[in-house]
Design a protein around this motif. Structure first.
Motif, mmCIF file in Angstrom:
data_model
loop_
_atom_site.group_PDB
_atom_site.id
_atom_site.type_symbol
_atom_site.label_atom_id
_atom_site.label_comp_id
_atom_site.label_asym_id
_atom_site.label_seq_id
_atom_site.Cartn_x
_atom_site.Cartn_y
_atom_site.Cartn_z
ATOM 1 N N ILE A 1 -26.665 -6.709 -21.116
ATOM 2 C CA ILE A 1 -25.690 -6.908 -22.199
ATOM 3 C C ILE A 1 -24.836 -8.148 -21.905
ATOM 4 O O ILE A 1 -24.577 -8.965 -22.801
ATOM 5 C CB ILE A 1 -24.782 -5.662 -22.367
ATOM 6 C CG1 ILE A 1 -25.641 -4.408 -22.601
ATOM 7 C CG2 ILE A 1 -23.726 -5.878 -23.442
ATOM 8 C CD1 ILE A 1 -26.011 -4.056 -23.992
ATOM 9 N N ASP A 2 -24.421 -8.298 -20.662
ATOM 10 C CA ASP A 2 -23.624 -9.476 -20.293
ATOM 11 C C ASP A 2 -24.410 -10.762 -20.566
ATOM 12 O O ASP A 2 -23.871 -11.727 -21.110
ATOM 13 C CB ASP A 2 -23.234 -9.427 -18.803
ATOM 14 C CG ASP A 2 -22.159 -8.388 -18.518
ATOM 15 O OD1 ASP A 2 -21.632 -7.799 -19.485
ATOM 16 O OD2 ASP A 2 -21.854 -8.157 -17.327
ATOM 17 N N ILE B 1 -36.063 -8.990 -26.400
ATOM 18 C CA ILE B 1 -36.312 -9.813 -25.213
ATOM 19 C C ILE B 1 -35.625 -9.220 -23.984
ATOM 20 O O ILE B 1 -34.558 -8.618 -24.067
ATOM 21 C CB ILE B 1 -35.875 -11.275 -25.406
ATOM 22 C CG1 ILE B 1 -34.441 -11.333 -25.931
ATOM 23 C CG2 ILE B 1 -36.804 -12.032 -26.332
ATOM 24 C CD1 ILE B 1 -33.894 -12.725 -25.883
ATOM 25 N N GLY B 2 -36.278 -9.413 -22.864
ATOM 26 C CA GLY B 2 -35.766 -8.904 -21.589
ATOM 27 C C GLY B 2 -34.837 -9.898 -20.919
ATOM 28 O O GLY B 2 -34.595 -11.002 -21.427
ATOM 29 N N LEU B 3 -34.372 -9.510 -19.764
ATOM 30 C CA LEU B 3 -33.351 -10.289 -19.050
ATOM 31 C C LEU B 3 -33.824 -11.710 -18.719
ATOM 32 O O LEU B 3 -33.046 -12.664 -18.821
ATOM 33 C CB LEU B 3 -32.964 -9.539 -17.764
ATOM 34 C CG LEU B 3 -31.719 -10.018 -17.025
ATOM 35 C CD1 LEU B 3 -30.503 -10.027 -17.945
ATOM 36 C CD2 LEU B 3 -31.449 -9.132 -15.821
ATOM 37 N N ASP B 4 -35.078 -11.876 -18.349
ATOM 38 C CA ASP B 4 -35.586 -13.208 -17.993
ATOM 39 C C ASP B 4 -35.360 -14.201 -19.125
ATOM 40 O O ASP B 4 -34.869 -15.311 -18.912
ATOM 41 C CB ASP B 4 -37.095 -13.157 -17.702
ATOM 42 C CG ASP B 4 -37.375 -12.417 -16.413
ATOM 43 O OD1 ASP B 4 -36.395 -12.020 -15.748
ATOM 44 O OD2 ASP B 4 -38.565 -12.216 -16.100
ATOM 45 N N PHE B 5 -35.743 -13.797 -20.323
ATOM 46 C CA PHE B 5 -35.604 -14.706 -21.463
ATOM 47 C C PHE B 5 -34.146 -14.861 -21.896
ATOM 48 O O PHE B 5 -33.767 -15.895 -22.424
ATOM 49 C CB PHE B 5 -36.477 -14.231 -22.633
ATOM 50 C CG PHE B 5 -37.916 -14.644 -22.493
ATOM 51 C CD1 PHE B 5 -38.247 -15.957 -22.163
ATOM 52 C CD2 PHE B 5 -38.943 -13.733 -22.679
ATOM 53 C CE1 PHE B 5 -39.572 -16.353 -22.028
ATOM 54 C CE2 PHE B 5 -40.272 -14.111 -22.540
ATOM 55 C CZ PHE B 5 -40.586 -15.426 -22.212
ATOM 56 N N LEU B 6 -33.346 -13.824 -21.670
ATOM 57 C CA LEU B 6 -31.923 -13.943 -22.026
ATOM 58 C C LEU B 6 -31.253 -15.024 -21.173
ATOM 59 O O LEU B 6 -30.241 -15.599 -21.558
ATOM 60 C CB LEU B 6 -31.201 -12.602 -21.812
ATOM 61 C CG LEU B 6 -31.466 -11.526 -22.858
ATOM 62 C CD1 LEU B 6 -30.919 -10.178 -22.398
ATOM 63 C CD2 LEU B 6 -30.852 -11.902 -24.201
ATOM 64 N N ARG B 7 -31.840 -15.278 -20.005
ATOM 65 C CA ARG B 7 -31.258 -16.296 -19.113
ATOM 66 C C ARG B 7 -31.997 -17.633 -19.220
ATOM 67 O O ARG B 7 -31.723 -18.557 -18.471
ATOM 68 C CB ARG B 7 -31.304 -15.782 -17.667
ATOM 69 C CG ARG B 7 -30.279 -14.682 -17.448
ATOM 70 C CD ARG B 7 -30.399 -14.084 -16.063
ATOM 71 N NE ARG B 7 -29.333 -13.124 -15.815
ATOM 72 C CZ ARG B 7 -29.372 -12.213 -14.850
ATOM 73 N NH1 ARG B 7 -30.417 -12.141 -14.051
ATOM 74 N NH2 ARG B 7 -28.365 -11.371 -14.676
ATOM 75 N N TYR C 1 -20.887 1.054 -22.632
ATOM 76 C CA TYR C 1 -20.660 -0.335 -22.220
ATOM 77 C C TYR C 1 -20.608 -1.267 -23.420
ATOM 78 O O TYR C 1 -19.923 -2.281 -23.407
ATOM 79 C CB TYR C 1 -21.764 -0.776 -21.255
ATOM 80 C CG TYR C 1 -21.425 -2.076 -20.561
ATOM 81 C CD1 TYR C 1 -20.381 -2.120 -19.636
ATOM 82 C CD2 TYR C 1 -22.100 -3.253 -20.864
ATOM 83 C CE1 TYR C 1 -20.037 -3.306 -19.020
ATOM 84 C CE2 TYR C 1 -21.758 -4.446 -20.247
ATOM 85 C CZ TYR C 1 -20.719 -4.463 -19.324
ATOM 86 O OH TYR C 1 -20.371 -5.643 -18.716
ATOM 87 N N CYS C 2 -21.332 -0.915 -24.463
ATOM 88 C CA CYS C 2 -21.431 -1.804 -25.619
ATOM 89 C C CYS C 2 -21.440 -0.973 -26.908
ATOM 90 O O CYS C 2 -22.492 -0.696 -27.474
ATOM 91 C CB CYS C 2 -22.707 -2.637 -25.502
ATOM 92 S SG CYS C 2 -22.876 -3.896 -26.759
ATOM 93 N N PRO C 3 -20.257 -0.557 -27.370
ATOM 94 C CA PRO C 3 -20.187 0.315 -28.545
ATOM 95 C C PRO C 3 -20.774 -0.307 -29.813
ATOM 96 O O PRO C 3 -21.079 0.407 -30.765
ATOM 97 C CB PRO C 3 -18.679 0.543 -28.721
ATOM 98 C CG PRO C 3 -18.041 0.125 -27.440
ATOM 99 C CD PRO C 3 -18.930 -0.891 -26.807
ATOM 100 N N ALA D 1 -22.083 -9.366 -29.156
ATOM 101 C CA ALA D 1 -22.786 -8.222 -28.568
ATOM 102 C C ALA D 1 -24.069 -7.934 -29.354
ATOM 103 O O ALA D 1 -24.139 -8.186 -30.552
ATOM 104 C CB ALA D 1 -21.882 -7.000 -28.590
ATOM 105 N N PRO D 2 -25.093 -7.396 -28.675
ATOM 106 C CA PRO D 2 -26.303 -6.991 -29.403
ATOM 107 C C PRO D 2 -26.048 -5.750 -30.252
ATOM 108 O O PRO D 2 -25.167 -4.954 -29.939
ATOM 109 C CB PRO D 2 -27.289 -6.671 -28.278
ATOM 110 C CG PRO D 2 -26.429 -6.272 -27.119
ATOM 111 C CD PRO D 2 -25.165 -7.072 -27.232
#
Ligand SMILES: [Zn+2]
Lengths: 74, 563
Positions: free
Chosen positions: B78-79, B22-28, B108-110, B88-89
């Motif tokens: 990621i945030d 999912i993209g940023l729109d759905f993450l929010r 940014y996200c190991p 984290a993903p």
């Protein structure tokens, strides 16, 4: 590209362009025929469907199930 | 949303654990996040991040923006993911992830272990097919999962230090024959795209199953490991303008294909994993640098064609049995050409996450069809003043042998006949080494007259490129026995040496050296530049096949050129 009105939302593609695997939708004009924006194709719905059938014919194995075992021996 | 619900229901009814990108729109989107959490908890689905560009970067595609924009996009996504899910993903992706993007994600996200990072041969042919509107050039990479290197995401890492730290998977599994010959998008593990290519006929869609089995067959050559993936966005299942069939057919073909995979799983034939589960399993089973091979047989057109693919840290290469077993595609990974994409990419190559070729017989001619031949290899066989070309003969695969990190391909012998009646039976064997070295053996199994004259010339015609048009070749230099003999100036100059030990081409633009080196001293070696109407270089090594010569061996070597 507007959907072709009489076809319940199906958008047809130009069969001549598709012969070279180029995906271009066709539109109906006032003469009731389908025209391609990229090439000179013009035709009726029947001609379109006929040409699609010819395109499918290039896939000689499209209706043949080839199982894993058969592919190994293929 | 309706189609997402359909996919969700079908997946869960069949007992699949899915990975949902999912993209940023759905993450929010709080409501969406709650639904995803429920599916994660109830069905074991993995929620992953589909990285997308933003308006500040100018939109477009996430791998085609500036490094600073990639950083912001990664951070925001990621945030938002951590905010939504509390952790984290483990997987992120897009159609392409260049080396920069992977590095930024990993920094940014190991915790990220898996990336959807490219798709086999998606590039020129898809661009043309989409009426020159799909600016995605990402060719010359593995067809299955790989460990991407730090300097080019399409190149598999040669060792741990060279590795970008994630397991990369292709976006779809592409037909191993038609991905090369045709549109990589039509012929893939995506039923709606197969409809788009008109390769179904109403509800008859045998090719969906056959393609799945084409990939299952690759287990035979890869220590029991093969990978197949369906990755379908909801938009493909209803009113997709690319598809001529009614939605009912589209949805049925999608469901039936998933049902087939569920059936295979129930019979213990395949294992169904989320991306993150797969990445863990892959790291357990496959060490960095392990070669992958594929035996590609035409399962749609009915041509009977066979190709062989090998991918290792030294090269990705295709052997074309329809052209005498010559090399039809060669990506010189050992040269370690470095690239990222975006407006700040070097040399103006903003678009190309393609690993460049030195041989590509589809884009750069191969065997002569019109003016001259193009990039290819062959064996020229001469007798009584007459020359025959191995590309004129069809062969098939006789054996694929796996000796650890050396992969061997044995082709069926070819019998050639000269106009005076003299015949010879010749068998080609390739040994592919992990460091980019290729040993070509031509076994002379028989001659109709043991004393009959026979000359065998190993022939390599190459160039370098990313798409179908030639690049500037003026920086190329050609060598013989360690001495520079030609500066490439498009004058078609040839240099010839009797008893030469090796000929080579240095291609600084892709930090690659190509060497042709006979195992025993050749009678004659030659090196030739081309002209603008035939922009290639040619390396040859010729042997006299006396009565006591049973085979000739020649090395084709790819080396990293320090530039
Ligand atoms: Zn057209």
């Amino acid at each position: 590209m507007a959907a072709n009105k009489e076809t319940t939302g199906v958008i047809y593609k130009c069969p001549l362009c598709f012969n070279n695997y180029i995906d271009v939708p066709v539109d109906t004009f006032e003469d009731g025929k389908y025209h391609c924006v990229k090439c000179g194709f013009v035709g009726t719905k029947e001609e379109l469907l006929q040409k699609y059938a010819e395109i499918r014919d290039r896939y000689k194995l499209r209706n043949t199930r080839i199982t894993l075992e058969e592919q190994r021996k293929f | 949303m309706q189609m997402y619900e359909l996919q969700r229901k079908v997946g869960h009814d069949l007992g699949f654990k899915s990975t949902i990108f999912i993209g940023l729109d759905f993450l929010r989107d709080k409501e969406m996040v709650e639904r995803l959490k429920t599916d994660r908890d109830n069905y074991g689905d993995e929620i992953a991040v589909w990285l997308t560009s933003d308006s500040k970067a100018g939109g477009g595609q996430v791998w085609l923006i500036r490094r600073e924009d990639k950083k912001r996009v990664v951070k925001n996504s990621i945030d938002a993911y951590i905010e939504a899910f509390g952790h984290a993903p483990k997987s992120v992706g897009n159609y392409v992830m260049d080396a920069d993007l992977i590095e930024i994600v990993k920094e940014y996200c190991p915790e990220v272990e898996a990336c959807v990072a490219g798709c086999f041969e998606e590039g020129v042919k898809v661009f043309h097919g989409c009426n020159n509107s799909w600016y995605l050039f990402s060719e010359g990479m593995p067809w299955g999962p790989w460990y991407p290197s730090k300097t080019h995401s399409a190149r598999p890492a040669k060792n741990y230090d060279d590795w970008a730290g994630v397991v990369a998977v292709p976006h779809l599994s592409r037909d191993l024959v038609l991905g090369f010959e045709n549109r990589n998008d039509f012929f893939a593990s995506h039923p709606a795209n197969i409809q788009r290519g008109l390769a179904n006929e109403g509800y008859s869609h045998e090719y969906d199953y056959n393609l799945c089995d084409q990939y299952r067959m690759q287990k035979d050559f890869n220590d029991g490991m093969s990978y197949y993936q369906m990755h379908v966005s909801p938009g493909w299942l209803s009113r997709n303008f690319n598809i001529i069939d009614p939605d009912k057919i589209t949805q049925t073909l999608y469901i039936e294909t998933l049902q087939y995979i569920a059936e295979l799983r129930d019979n213990g034939e395949v294992e169904v994993l989320t991306f993150n589960e797969f990445a863990k399993e892959y790291k357990k089973q496959v060490e960095i640098g392990k070669p992958t091979v594929a035996f590609a047989k035409d399962i749609l057109m009915g041509s009977g064609k066979q190709y062989y693919w090998i991918c290792n840290p030294g090269h990705r290469l295709l052997v074309d049995t329809f052209q005498g077993g010559s090399i039809g595609d060669l990506r010189p990974y050992a040269g370690e050409y470095a690239a990222v994409t975006g407006p700040d990419a070097k040399n103006g190559r903003y678009l190309y996450n393609t690993y460049p070729y030195i041989i590509q017989s589809q884009y750069r001619t191969g065997y002569k069809t019109h003016s001259t031949d193009g990039t290819r290899t062959t064996l020229i066989m001469s007798h009584g003043g007459e020359s025959l070309d191995m590309c004129d003969y069809n062969t098939t695969v006789e054996a694929i042998n796996n000796n650890g990190n050396i992969q061997q391909l044995v082709l069926k012998p070819v019998e050639v006949k000269f106009s005076d009646g003299f015949t010879a039976k010749i068998q080609t064997v390739y040994d592919f080494l992990n460091d980019g070295n290729i040993l070509i053996t031509r076994r002379v199994l028989s001659k109709s007259d043991a004393l009959g004259e026979l000359l065998l010339q190993e022939y390599v015609k190459a160039s370098y490129g990313f798409i179908e048009y030639p690049e500037d070749m003026k920086d190329i230099t050609l060598y013989c026995d360690g001495e520079k003999v030609i500066d490439y100036t498009y004058r078609n100059t040839q240099y010839k040496k009797e008893g030469g030990k090796e000929v080579s081409a240095l291609i600084p633009e892709i930090s690659t050296e190509v060497v042709l080196r006979p195992e025993t001293v050749a009678s004659v070696v030659t090196v030739r530049e081309g002209n603008l109407f035939s922009p290639y270089f040619t390396l040859t090594a010729e042997h006299i096949v006396n009565e006591d010569v049973k085979e000739i061996k020649t090395w084709l070597q790819i080396k990293k050129l320090q530039v």
